[in-house]
Enzyme design. Sequence first.
Site, PDB file in Angstrom:
ATOM      1  CB  THR A  25      -1.001   0.221   1.156  1.00  0.00           C
ATOM      2  OG1 THR A  25      -1.863   0.902   0.886  1.00  0.00           O
ATOM      3  CG2 THR A  25      -0.329   0.246   2.493  1.00  0.00           C
ATOM      4  CB  CYS A  31      -3.686   6.056   6.295  1.00  0.00           C
ATOM      5  SG  CYS A  31      -5.051   6.999   5.490  1.00  0.00           S
ATOM      6  CG  HIS A  48      -4.507   2.624   3.254  1.00  0.00           C
ATOM      7  ND1 HIS A  48      -3.439   2.905   2.533  1.00  0.00           N
ATOM      8  CD2 HIS A  48      -4.531   3.478   3.725  1.00  0.00           C
ATOM      9  CE1 HIS A  48      -2.864   3.977   2.448  1.00  0.00           C
ATOM     10  NE2 HIS A  48      -3.869   4.667   3.143  1.00  0.00           N
TER      11      HIS A  48
END
Length: 164
Positions: A25, A31, A48
């Site tokens: 990711t 995040c 994520h």
Amino acid sequence: MIDQLLVKVGMADLNIACDGAQLKTTGLGSCVGLTLFDPLERIGGMAHVMLPSSEIAREAKVNLAKYADTAIPELLERMIAAGAKRERLKAKMAGGAQMFAMSSQSDTLRIGPRNVESCTSILSAYHIPILSRDTGGSFGRTIELDSSNGILRIKSMQYGVKEI
């Protein structure tokens, strides 16, 4: 050399991989990239996570991968369905940065730290140990989990590449 399969995990997304596939990711700022790994079955999972709690969800159909409190149970369910055992799972995480300097320390502006706190609390409730983490700071990260060995590779412009 054999190319390993790359499974991309988008923002507010999650997936699992096995047989040596890599989960990846990008764009982790505030995040959190949360990974789980079963070392016996060699099954890896990655979420994520964008926000700490689905209580603030405004969408009609909640995206389970978007919130820590819904992403972690969903990831667990998928990994167990693939053959992983919860009691063998180990976690690693990266991200949770405070991307913008704020003069106010309002809790609503501390998205990164709150994401880390929420993920940590939920993993603790499931009795899943966090082996290592690369969280906080004020920089973005890209992560890759190797499902053959559970190594999490973290890349950032500021600090290059490291493995945990």
